[in-house]
Structure formats: C-alpha cells, structure tokens
Design a protein around this motif. Structure first.
Motif, PDB file in Angstrom:
ATOM      1  N   ARG A 115      -5.456  10.656  11.910  1.00  0.00           N
ATOM      2  CA  ARG A 115      -5.831   9.445  12.633  1.00  0.00           C
ATOM      3  C   ARG A 115      -7.164   9.665  13.337  1.00  0.00           C
ATOM      4  O   ARG A 115      -7.397  10.729  13.918  1.00  0.00           O
ATOM      5  N   VAL A 116      -7.996   8.641  13.300  1.00  0.00           N
ATOM      6  CA  VAL A 116      -9.277   8.656  14.003  1.00  0.00           C
ATOM      7  C   VAL A 116      -9.318   7.429  14.909  1.00  0.00           C
ATOM      8  O   VAL A 116      -9.067   6.304  14.458  1.00  0.00           O
ATOM      9  N   ASP A 166     -11.000   1.257  18.030  1.00  0.00           N
ATOM     10  CA  ASP A 166     -10.856   1.117  16.578  1.00  0.00           C
ATOM     11  C   ASP A 166     -10.092   2.324  16.050  1.00  0.00           C
ATOM     12  O   ASP A 166     -10.511   3.469  16.266  1.00  0.00           O
ATOM     13  N   THR A 167      -8.997   2.055  15.339  1.00  0.00           N
ATOM     14  CA  THR A 167      -8.126   3.124  14.852  1.00  0.00           C
ATOM     15  C   THR A 167      -8.013   3.059  13.339  1.00  0.00           C
ATOM     16  O   THR A 167      -7.739   1.994  12.768  1.00  0.00           O
ATOM     17  N   TRP A 168      -8.207   4.210  12.689  1.00  0.00           N
ATOM     18  CA  TRP A 168      -7.964   4.367  11.259  1.00  0.00           C
ATOM     19  C   TRP A 168      -6.874   5.428  11.105  1.00  0.00           C
ATOM     20  O   TRP A 168      -6.955   6.503  11.715  1.00  0.00           O
ATOM     21  N   ASP A 169      -5.879   5.133  10.290  1.00  0.00           N
ATOM     22  CA  ASP A 169      -4.743   6.050  10.157  1.00  0.00           C
ATOM     23  C   ASP A 169      -4.328   6.142   8.694  1.00  0.00           C
ATOM     24  O   ASP A 169      -4.216   5.130   7.993  1.00  0.00           O
ATOM     25  N   LEU A 170      -4.087   7.361   8.232  1.00  0.00           N
ATOM     26  CA  LEU A 170      -3.584   7.622   6.880  1.00  0.00           C
ATOM     27  C   LEU A 170      -2.406   8.573   6.985  1.00  0.00           C
ATOM     28  O   LEU A 170      -2.491   9.614   7.644  1.00  0.00           O
ATOM     29  N   ALA A 171      -1.268   8.212   6.357  1.00  0.00           N
ATOM     30  CA  ALA A 171      -0.065   9.041   6.407  1.00  0.00           C
ATOM     31  C   ALA A 171       0.577   9.090   5.030  1.00  0.00           C
ATOM     32  O   ALA A 171       0.611   8.094   4.302  1.00  0.00           O
ATOM     33  N   ALA A 222      -1.675   3.383   4.969  1.00  0.00           N
ATOM     34  CA  ALA A 222      -2.944   3.417   5.697  1.00  0.00           C
ATOM     35  C   ALA A 222      -3.079   2.124   6.487  1.00  0.00           C
ATOM     36  O   ALA A 222      -2.623   1.061   6.039  1.00  0.00           O
ATOM     37  N   TYR A 223      -3.687   2.222   7.672  1.00  0.00           N
ATOM     38  CA  TYR A 223      -3.935   1.002   8.424  1.00  0.00           C
ATOM     39  C   TYR A 223      -5.188   1.140   9.274  1.00  0.00           C
ATOM     40  O   TYR A 223      -5.638   2.245   9.599  1.00  0.00           O
ATOM     41  N   TYR A 224      -5.729  -0.034   9.596  1.00  0.00           N
ATOM     42  CA  TYR A 224      -6.843  -0.143  10.536  1.00  0.00           C
ATOM     43  C   TYR A 224      -6.396  -1.078  11.647  1.00  0.00           C
ATOM     44  O   TYR A 224      -5.765  -2.113  11.403  1.00  0.00           O
ATOM     45  N   ASP A 225      -6.705  -0.722  12.884  1.00  0.00           N
ATOM     46  CA  ASP A 225      -6.301  -1.522  14.035  1.00  0.00           C
ATOM     47  C   ASP A 225      -7.463  -1.611  15.013  1.00  0.00           C
ATOM     48  O   ASP A 225      -8.056  -0.600  15.369  1.00  0.00           O
ATOM     49  N   ARG A 226      -7.775  -2.826  15.434  1.00  0.00           N
ATOM     50  CA  ARG A 226      -8.823  -3.020  16.445  1.00  0.00           C
ATOM     51  C   ARG A 226      -8.207  -3.714  17.658  1.00  0.00           C
ATOM     52  O   ARG A 226      -7.447  -4.677  17.523  1.00  0.00           O
ATOM     53  N   PHE A 227      -8.547  -3.199  18.839  1.00  0.00           N
ATOM     54  CA  PHE A 227      -8.045  -3.758  20.086  1.00  0.00           C
ATOM     55  C   PHE A 227      -9.208  -3.916  21.054  1.00  0.00           C
ATOM     56  O   PHE A 227     -10.031  -3.008  21.210  1.00  0.00           O
ATOM     57  N   ALA A 235      -6.912  -7.165  15.835  1.00  0.00           N
ATOM     58  CA  ALA A 235      -6.611  -7.431  14.432  1.00  0.00           C
ATOM     59  C   ALA A 235      -6.170  -6.126  13.789  1.00  0.00           C
ATOM     60  O   ALA A 235      -6.545  -5.031  14.243  1.00  0.00           O
ATOM     61  N   ASN A 236      -5.366  -6.239  12.765  1.00  0.00           N
ATOM     62  CA  ASN A 236      -4.924  -5.051  12.040  1.00  0.00           C
ATOM     63  C   ASN A 236      -4.713  -5.386  10.583  1.00  0.00           C
ATOM     64  O   ASN A 236      -4.448  -6.540  10.213  1.00  0.00           O
ATOM     65  N   LEU A 237      -4.821  -4.359   9.753  1.00  0.00           N
ATOM     66  CA  LEU A 237      -4.570  -4.489   8.321  1.00  0.00           C
ATOM     67  C   LEU A 237      -3.871  -3.218   7.866  1.00  0.00           C
ATOM     68  O   LEU A 237      -4.351  -2.109   8.130  1.00  0.00           O
ATOM     69  N   LEU A 238      -2.717  -3.375   7.200  1.00  0.00           N
ATOM     70  CA  LEU A 238      -1.907  -2.231   6.784  1.00  0.00           C
ATOM     71  C   LEU A 238      -1.582  -2.340   5.304  1.00  0.00           C
ATOM     72  O   LEU A 238      -1.233  -3.417   4.802  1.00  0.00           O
ATOM     73  N   GLY A 239      -1.676  -1.226   4.605  1.00  0.00           N
ATOM     74  CA  GLY A 239      -1.276  -1.156   3.207  1.00  0.00           C
ATOM     75  C   GLY A 239      -0.302  -0.016   2.987  1.00  0.00           C
ATOM     76  O   GLY A 239      -0.423   1.043   3.608  1.00  0.00           O
ATOM     77  N   ARG A 240       0.689  -0.243   2.111  1.00  0.00           N
ATOM     78  CA  ARG A 240       1.702   0.782   1.845  1.00  0.00           C
ATOM     79  C   ARG A 240       2.013   0.821   0.352  1.00  0.00           C
ATOM     80  O   ARG A 240       2.118  -0.216  -0.298  1.00  0.00           O
ATOM     81  N   TRP A 241       2.151   2.041  -0.158  1.00  0.00           N
ATOM     82  CA  TRP A 241       2.473   2.260  -1.579  1.00  0.00           C
ATOM     83  C   TRP A 241       3.669   3.203  -1.642  1.00  0.00           C
ATOM     84  O   TRP A 241       3.653   4.280  -1.060  1.00  0.00           O
ATOM     85  N   ILE A 242       4.720   2.774  -2.340  1.00  0.00           N
ATOM     86  CA  ILE A 242       5.938   3.574  -2.492  1.00  0.00           C
ATOM     87  C   ILE A 242       6.273   3.674  -3.973  1.00  0.00           C
ATOM     88  O   ILE A 242       6.243   2.672  -4.694  1.00  0.00           O
ATOM     89  N   ARG A 243       6.617   4.882  -4.422  1.00  0.00           N
ATOM     90  CA  ARG A 243       7.008   5.070  -5.815  1.00  0.00           C
ATOM     91  C   ARG A 243       7.888   6.300  -5.943  1.00  0.00           C
ATOM     92  O   ARG A 243       7.831   7.229  -5.110  1.00  0.00           O
ATOM     93  N   PRO A 244       8.733   6.344  -6.978  1.00  0.00           N
ATOM     94  CA  PRO A 244       9.522   7.552  -7.229  1.00  0.00           C
ATOM     95  C   PRO A 244       8.608   8.711  -7.632  1.00  0.00           C
ATOM     96  O   PRO A 244       7.607   8.523  -8.312  1.00  0.00           O
ATOM     97  N   LEU A 245       8.995   9.919  -7.178  1.00  0.00           N
ATOM     98  CA  LEU A 245       8.219  11.100  -7.532  1.00  0.00           C
ATOM     99  C   LEU A 245       9.104  12.332  -7.448  1.00  0.00           C
ATOM    100  O   LEU A 245       9.732  12.576  -6.405  1.00  0.00           O
TER     101      LEU A 245
END
Length: 628
Positions: A335-336, A311-316, A294-299, A275-285
């Motif tokens: 990433r962890v 179990d993977t946690w990633d922030l970019a 950011a996402y979480y992934d389980r395999f 299972a995985n869950l991903l969130g993304r935020w984009i804005r002008p800056l």
C-alpha cells in the motif's frame, strides 16, 4: 412467515450435513428472513479466516448483522446500524460524527484500534488512526451483511486491526436487478436512494445508484441548536462478470458531504469529498482459489483554515487451498499513501506537510484438523511500515467442536497499532514537537463458547484479557518542561465478557439479547513521563445491555422493538433508550415503515468529549421502499 433472524450462532453437525447448499451459496443468495436459527449458523462468513466458512465453525467472537437486520432496524446511517452489534460500543458525538470501538479505548480522539473494511477496502485513516464516520454514508439497501469481530485480527489484517475488525460486504450485482427507490423523512433525517441494475451480457450483472441525505442539527449542553446540520450526495456502480473460470468485479463510488467542524457550535462549514475504484479477480488455482485485488481511494477534507488530502493505492494477493488436514491461506500486499495536510499559520501543523507512507506485508495461516473435532490454527503476518519498521503479528487458535455442534475455542494473539501522522509530525513551536512515536502493542487472550442447545435457542459467550504496552502518553522535556512530546510510556490491562443469544418464542416472534462488560486497569496519576494521566485509554462504560424483539404481527405487518442500557462514563450519566419500528409490507414490492428512536429520554449525551459532546432527543422517521 418466520421472524427475521439475527445471524450469529452455531448449529448442530446434522444441520451442517443437511444444508450444505448454505455454505456454497452464502448469505447473499439466501433470504435470511426465512432461515431458522440452526440454518443461520451455517451462513457463510469470510472475515475470521479470509476464506469462506460456516459461522458455526468460526473460532472467534464474531457477530453478523444481516441485510434484513438492517432493514428492520429502521436505522438511517451506518453507525446507527452498528449499534445492533453487542460487541461494539457506539458513541454519537454530533450530527454526523461517531466514536466506535470494540473492547475499549472509545472516544472521538482515542477510538484508533478498530479496522473497518468496505468490500475489502480499508477506510483506516493514516492521519489519526481512526475512521471518519461522517464520510461513510453508504446506501444501506446494498449491504449484504456486516461481520463484526471483536478481538485482534492482526495475523490476517495487519497492525491496525488491534481490537477488532468490521467487514462491510455489499451485495453482488446479480442480487440487485431492477429498480429500487427508497425515500424517507423525519424530524431529524431525510434521505432518498435510487438504484437500478440488470444483466451484463450472458455472464454478468451491473448496478448503479445515487443517494442523498440531510441531517438536522444536534443540541449543545444547554439545549440550544449546535449548528452542525449536514447534507451529502453519493453515487456509484458495481459490475460482476465471469469469463470462463475467472470471476471479475469492478466497483466505485464518489461522494461530497457538507458538514460543520465539530470543535465548536458556530456552524463553520467544511466539505468532505472522496472517490474510490476497486477491482477484484478470482479464479481457481492449484486446487485452491487465487484472489487479486487492487483499489485506489481519494479522501479530502476542506475547512476554512485547513486542507487534508489523502491518495491511497493498494494491491493485495491471496491464495487459499486445502490439502489433507490443512486449510492454508497465504498472501501479500503493498500500500502507498500520499498524505498532504496544510493549515493556516499560527496553529499546530504537521511537519512536513507532505509524506508518502508505505505498508508492505506477507501473511500465512494454516487451519489443521487434528481429529476428534479439534482444529489448530497457526497464523502470522509480517509488516513493514514507514514509521515503525517491521511488525510481527502471530496468532494461535485452538477449537473443539463437539458432535452436537457446540464450539469451544481459545486464542492467543499479538496485535499492534502503527503510528499515525499526528503522532509523528504534529508540531506547535515552543509547546509541542514531533516525536519518535512507536507502535502500541497488545497481547490478547480469548476464550469462547458458541452453541445451539435447541432449534429455538442459540447463544455465544466470549471472555478476553488484554495486556497493552507502549500506549500513547504525553511527556515533558526535563528541566524546561516545554516542549511536550508524544511518547510510548503507557501500560494497561483490560478484561471483560461479551455474550449474545436468540430465542424463538414462536415461528413469528424472535427475542434477542446482548451484553458486554469491560474493566480497565491503568495508571492515571500525572507523572513527568505522562502528564495526560493516560488519556489515550479512552472513556468507556463498564457494561452495556441490549434487548431486541422482532415480531411478525401478521403476514404483512412487522413490529420491531429495541432497548439498550449503557453504563455511565467518567463525566456522563448512563442511559436507557428504546427504539421501535412498525413496518407494513403493502405488497411484495412496496413497504411502508415508521421508526421512533430515543423514545425514553428527552435529551442525552453519549460521549465524554468536553469539546465535541452534543445531546440528542426523540425522533421519528417514516420511509417508503418500492422495487420494480
């Protein structure tokens, strides 16, 4: 109705000026079936520079598989879709397992130098450095495009993008309103997909899907059933919405597949879940664009005598901005990965069974316009990982775009592949001990040319020369011979050419062709410092050729033909195969198709793996797709 096009070639500057809306909108908002070759060159890609740019301007060996290419291929799985890319070598291992590589090192155990992303989420395995394709049964109708880069991508994507990057990009939720039902069955495959989407208030959209598949068994060397049939279920959702200047995405998937272990033909069942869950935020800056993901992934893989859990946690974070002659992208990530691998006593095991791995990086790239159509790209990534410490991955690219639109480019890059858990922790007392395995490294030299010599023709040709150091070897212990250790004593060089192009015979008929060659130079003699004969170099064909015809026989009937020739492996014969698809657009919302695969040979083996290699024969698949 024009022929459906293969995205992939450069277009003249006047096309770029005449069709700026293609750059702004991107391929998700366009009906690629109606684009000419020149317009296709303006399709927006993001993988080369981690920012939107026209394909014509991308200084890399990149091939794009469009959504309509996928539909007209008749493929029933993601690995079969990837056969469309002439810069990839795809070897089917059994019913659901594949070995896929770019520029060599292919094989089920050795295809460990290719990074695969799904909407920015890495599916790279820290256990083996490969991709478990039996867990990647995507809903093909939701894929917007697949960007395939052959060559190093370390300066932007990190250590494990050593020989290439496959970036799979799914459709935005706003592009998939209403209901879609796709169902098909044949003598080897059956699958059904259901998707429904709609508006999310006044400023967003959503979709949800559910899909199931079943795949029949392959055959062993004697032509008997290999007992490796498989089935699976997958579901998920995708949300896109805007709040002022902010664009937000939330998406996730969950799946469970029942597959057979691939080391024998006993049909021993195993389960692959995730299972995985991903969130993304984009804005002008600050005059540019900020993106936070950011996402979480389980395999999980459960076998009768083994259990793997990851179990993977990633922030970019990245920021892209233009000022003056400079187009700059900077970013960072962390990433962890919590990895667990347990196995029954008496077999090889990982010591320790549990590890927490971290990967931290910062990167920057600057595309500098020098004038006269010349662009210089300078980039680098600095990574720190749990096993081998710091990796510095620089990249220099120089491109010249003539006034007619032709692009000439050259690049020099350093790439690496960090150790995986097997290379560091695999232990079998008295025979094999865990080792201080370090990163494999490569220096890559590339030269490319892309052109549209006429509105009816486009092509791309790329040459490469790679020098590899510290490749994986197997060494003995002096005097006692055992135990063995995994070491970094291997060296190799590879070189070759990749070329592809398209020609419009008429407004309704397009021909495409692709070629890739590979030559490897390495020491295969058994020595104390490597008693494997550098088996990690893989088993690759010297060449592969593909031809494709996409013909609209009438306004509603399509005929698609594909022919591929693959050279022999060390112990496997080369082969020539053909696929054919006949599609009927019964209405604007109802399509019926019949696809025949592997139509030439009775049986063939694609991999030289002596344990896992299975054979495959002819198959037929009929599909119905309805939307409302």
């Amino acid at each position: 109705m024009p022929a459906v096009a293969q995205a992939g070639e450069a277009g003249p500057a006047d096309v770029r000026a005449a069709a700026p809306q293609l750059i702004a909108a991107g391929p998700d908002d366009q009906d690629l079936a109606r684009l000419s070759l020149e317009e296709l060159s303006m399709v927006e890609v993001t993988s080369v520079s981690r920012r939107p740019e026209a394909l014509a301007d991308a200084a890399a060996a990149i091939f794009v598989i469009s959504a309509d290419d996928i539909r007209r291929s008749g493929a029933t799985s993601l690995p079969e879709v990837l056969r469309l890319a002439p810069n990839l070598n795809v070897q089917r291992v059994n019913a659901v397992d594949y070995a896929i590589s770019a520029r060599g090192f292919n094989g089920y155990e050795t295809s460990n130098k290719l990074l695969v992303l799904i909407d920015g989420r890495s599916v790279y395995s820290t256990l083996s450095s490969g991709v478990f394709w039996d867990a990647r049964e995507l809903m093909l109708e939701d894929i917007a495009r697949i960007e395939v880069i052959s060559g190093p991508g370390g300066a932007l994507y990190g250590s494990n993008a050593m020989n290439g990057v496959i970036n799979i990009i799914t459709r935005e939720a706003g592009d998939t309103p209403g209901t879609l039902i796709s169902a098909g069955a044949g003598d080897e495959d059956a699958r059904i997909s259901i998707r429904h989407g709609g508006a999310l208030g006044d400023s967003g959209a959503w979709r949800a899907y559910l899909m199931a598949f079943a795949r029949d068994e392959s055959f062993d060397a004697a032509g008997n059933g290999a007992n490796d049939d498989a089935d699976g279920l997958r579901g998920g959702g995708h949300l896109d919405w805007t709040v002022g200047e902010n664009r937000l995405t939330l998406q996730g998937d969950a799946f469970e597949n029942e597959v057979a272990i691939n080391e024998d033909t006993l049909g021993t069942q195993s389960y692959v879940r995730g299972a995985n869950l991903l969130g993304r935020w984009i804005r002008p800056l600050a005059g540019g664009e900020l993106q936070v993901q950011a996402y979480y992934d389980r395999f999980e893989r459960e076998e009768p005598a083994a259990l793997e859990v990851s179990d993977t946690w990633d922030l970019a974070v990245q920021h892209a901005v233009e000022y003056g002659r400079h187009r700059v992208v900077v970013g960072a990530g962390h990433r962890v990965v919590e990895s667990h691998f347990a196995i029954a006593p008496g077999a090889a095991f990982l010591d320790p069974p549990d590890r927490t791995l971290t990967l931290t990086n910062v990167f920057a790239q600057d595309q500098i316009t020098l004038g006269g159509g010349v662009t210089l790209t300078l980039g680098a990534k600095l990574e720190d990982n749990s096993f081998s410490g710091q990796e510095f991955l620089p990249n220099v690219r120089l491109a010249w775009q003539r006034s007619g639109g032709d692009l000439v480019w050259a690049a020099v890059s350093r790439a690496s592949r960090t150790p995986n858990r097997i290379e560091r922790d695999l232990t079998f007392p008295g025979f094999l001990v865990g080792a201080d395995f370090q990163s494999e490294t490569a220096t890559a030299y590339e030269l490319g040319y892309r052109a549209n010599p006429s509105p009816k023709m486009s092509f791309s040709i790329n040459a490469f020369y790679n020098v590899y150091d510290h490749l994986r070897t197997v060494s003995i212990t002096p005097v006692t011979f055992l135990p063995l250790t995994l070491t970094n004593n291997g060296e190799a060089t590879t070189w070759g050419v990749e070329a592809w192009g398209s020609y419009d015979v008429s407004p309704s008929w397009r021909l495409s062709a692709g070629l890739s060659t590979l030559t490897k130079d390495y020491d295969s003699i058994l020595r104390p410092e490597d008693i494997s004969g550098l088996i990690s170099i893989g088993d690759d064909p010297d060449y592969q050729v593909q031809l494709r015809s996409q013909h609209d026989l009438t306004e509603s009937v399509e005929l698609d033909l594909r022919l591929r020739a693959v050279d022999e492996l060390a112990a496997v014969d080369g082969y020539v195969e053909a696929d054919a698809r006949l599609g009927w657009q019964m209405t604007d919302r109802l399509e019926l198709s019949v696809t025949g695969q592997n139509l030439i040979g009775d049986r063939r083996v694609e991999t030289g793996d002596p344990v896992r290699g299975r054979s495959f024969g002819r198959s037929v698949f009929a599909a119905l797709r309805a939307s409302f």
